[in-house]
Design a protein around this motif. Structure first.
Motif, PDB file in Angstrom:
ATOM      1  N   THR A 117       0.866  -1.184   0.000  1.00 22.84           N
ATOM      2  CA  THR A 117       0.000   0.000   0.000  1.00 22.84           C
ATOM      3  C   THR A 117       0.906   1.238   0.000  1.00 22.84           C
ATOM      4  OG1 THR A 117      -0.084   0.049   2.403  1.00 22.84           O
ATOM      5  CG2 THR A 117      -1.833  -1.177   1.297  1.00 22.84           C
ATOM      6  N   SER A 165      -9.344   3.841  -2.071  1.00 20.04           N
ATOM      7  CA  SER A 165      -8.133   3.091  -1.745  1.00 20.04           C
ATOM      8  C   SER A 165      -6.940   3.725  -2.463  1.00 20.04           C
ATOM      9  CB  SER A 165      -8.292   1.640  -2.178  1.00 20.04           C
ATOM     10  OG  SER A 165      -8.488   1.593  -3.550  1.00 20.04           O
ATOM     11  N   SER A 167      -3.560   2.894  -4.260  1.00 15.31           N
ATOM     12  CA  SER A 167      -2.758   1.813  -4.827  1.00 15.31           C
ATOM     13  C   SER A 167      -1.361   2.337  -5.153  1.00 15.31           C
ATOM     14  CB  SER A 167      -3.444   1.322  -6.103  1.00 15.31           C
ATOM     15  OG  SER A 167      -2.494   0.692  -6.917  1.00 15.31           O
TER      16      SER A 167
END
Ligand SMILES: CCCCCCCCCC(=O)SCCNC(=O)CCNC(=O)[C@H](O)C(C)(C)COP(=O)(O)OP(=O)(O)OC[C@H]1O[C@@H](n2cnc3c(N)ncnc32)[C@H](O)[C@@H]1OP(=O)(O)O
Length: 446
Positions: A117, A165, A167
């Protein structure tokens, strides 16, 4: 009570939307700034190079004294009053910066966590440098190559995360501009996006306050006034004015200055009563309730030596480095406390009270000061000491809100001082408008 620290990104309201592709023009930006020319993003690696150029900072530590001597000569370019400076528009300071994690995989390593991540601490560093560059754009003297101003980060007012999210394999883009100015201070709004399905989606909104100092960073310096060109800009400016008022109000009711409210006193007293041992009639015998941890047992500490590599353009320690170190310790503290990898939800009210000199010892102390459900409020206190002088001096206090995958224990203060930390943590936590339920794909880690 403070305005919301956690709220949906303004971008999602369509006020300032990012460009769809990297080569295309920003979509809604014309509505705000009436920009007609295309705005090409700067590569993230060039932000600090540009800053070095603007202030004439040394690239070698051995030249730093000479570089500072040269900056003294710029004193003559400083304005005697703000009226003597030409007004700027928000468009003048607008910048886009590209962090091409997708298209330049060699960049990824620096930003990668072991869980594949993005390291949020690295993002904090980039935001800090970008905020400073934006302020230099606002105060640019077109006839001069170097700026007589030393611009420092005074406050990270808030960073609001959106439900996206992060990435490490997709390009990231930042944008930002000056949104309000005072006499020597400027509020900067920044936004971050990540490419998803060929479109940049909002990731976070950040508001920083930067302060202009003279060429040697010894006294205050005036900044260019700001003019607004549309109702949207007027609203941003008005918000900046309100933010200033809110900060003053929040600081005047600080627990360092005023007693807790009646409701807060009740909270603390009830917590105290719930820790008294029912077997003894004593105020001294304290027992932890089930599923609770004493606050003093939630601490983690670290020590760093502030090497020249981490210096900013004025030979002090870079604010972004301090934020990264504090964030990473805060994250580890929340992880240790909650027993699972937590996600960052909000950052607010990071005040840079004193500069940190190169060569100082940096002592960071993190502790959980409030919890609720899956949320962990962490406070990181930063102190410095020089090698010669053992006296410690507070430079920053950081506030981070994390969310754990599972419900976390309650944290109990044992002393009066810890009770104040608890209430301060609760105030910071409550300054979020409404806690959000973040999806598990929301992966912003240290
Ligand atoms: C090599 C390449 C590296 C590239 C990276 C570049 C990044 C460079 C940026 C940094 O890293 S800076 C390092 C981190 N920051 C610091 O070290 C700053 C440490 N703090 C200070 O030096 C002083 O506290 C500060 C200059 C910020 C304020 O000093 P004072 O308290 O004497 O300020 P003063 O009372 O004179 O107020 C000046 C203005 O600041 C405003 N101000 C001060 N503290 C504030 C605060 N906490 N929040 C909001 N505004 C604040 C204040 O309202 C006022 O605004 P106006 O003039 O517009 O009215």
């Amino acid at each position: 009570m403070r305005r919301a620290a956690l709220r949906l990104c303004t971008l999602s309201k369509g006020l300032l939307a990012p460009s769809r592709g990297l080569t295309q023009e920003p979509q809604n930006l014309e509505n705000v700034f009436h920009i007609s020319e295309a705005c090409s993003p700067i590569h993230v690696n060039h932000v600090r190079d540009k800053l070095r150029e603007i202030v004439g900072a040394s690239t070698n530590w051995r030249d730093h004294v000479k570089a500072m001597e040269e900056r003294k000569l710029l004193h003559g370019f400083l304005a005697k009053s703000q009226k003597g400076l030409p007004p700027r528009t928000m468009k003048d300071s607008y910048i886009e910066v590209l962090l091409p994690l997708g298209s330049q995989p060699e960049l990824r390593e620096k930003y990668l966590t072991v869980q594949n991540t993005v390291r949020f601490g690295r993002i904090l560093e980039d935001l800090d440098s970008l905020g400073v560059l934006i302020c230099y754009m606002h105060n640019k003297i077109h006839s001069a190559k170097m700026s007589p101003l030393s611009i420092v980060t005074a406050l990270v007012d808030k960073i609001d995360m959106c439900k996206k999210s992060l990435s490490p394999e997709q390009d990231i883009k930042f944008s930002g501009h000056v949104s309000w100015v005072g006499k020597t201070s400027m509020e900067v709004k920044m936004h971050m996006f990540q490419l998803h399905d060929n479109e940049f989606s909002p990731v976070l909104d950040a508001t920083f306050v930067m302060v202009a100092r003279d060429s040697e960073n010894k006294g205050p310096a005036f900044v260019n006034p700001l003019t607004v060109e549309s109702p949207e800009e007027e609203e941003l400016f008005r918000q900046g004015e309100l933010n200033k008022g809110r900060r003053v109000a929040f600081s005047s009711t600080s627990l360092l200055k005023m007693a807790p409210t009646a409701e807060e006193r009740t909270t603390i007293h009830e917590m105290f009563l719930s820790t008294l041992d029912p077997k003894t009639i004593s105020f001294r015998s304290r027992v932890l309730p089930p599923n609770a941890v004493w606050m003093e047992n939630s601490k983690l500490k670290s020590l760093d030596i502030c090497h020249p590599q981490e210096r900013n353009i004025f030979n002090r320690i870079f604010g972004g480095f301090l934020m990264r170190k504090a964030y990473e310790l805060g994250w580890a503290t929340a992880c240790n406390f909650g027993g699972s990898r937590p996600f960052i939800v909000a950052v607010d009210d990071i005040m840079f009270q004193k500069p940190v000199e190169v060569g100082s010892l940096l002592f960071l102390s993190a502790q959980v000061c409030f919890t609720q459900g899956n949320y962990i409020q962490v406070r990181v206190h930063s102190e410095v000491a020089s090698l010669q002088d053992k006296e410690h001096m507070t430079t920053n206090v950081f506030h981070f809100t994390f969310m754990s995958e599972k419900e976390v224990p309650l944290v109990f203060p044992r002393t009066y001082g810890e009770s104040m930390l608890y209430l301060d943590g609760q105030r910071h936590f409550k300054s979020m408008s409404a806690p959000v339920t973040l999806k598990m794909d929301y992966v912003v880690e240290p």
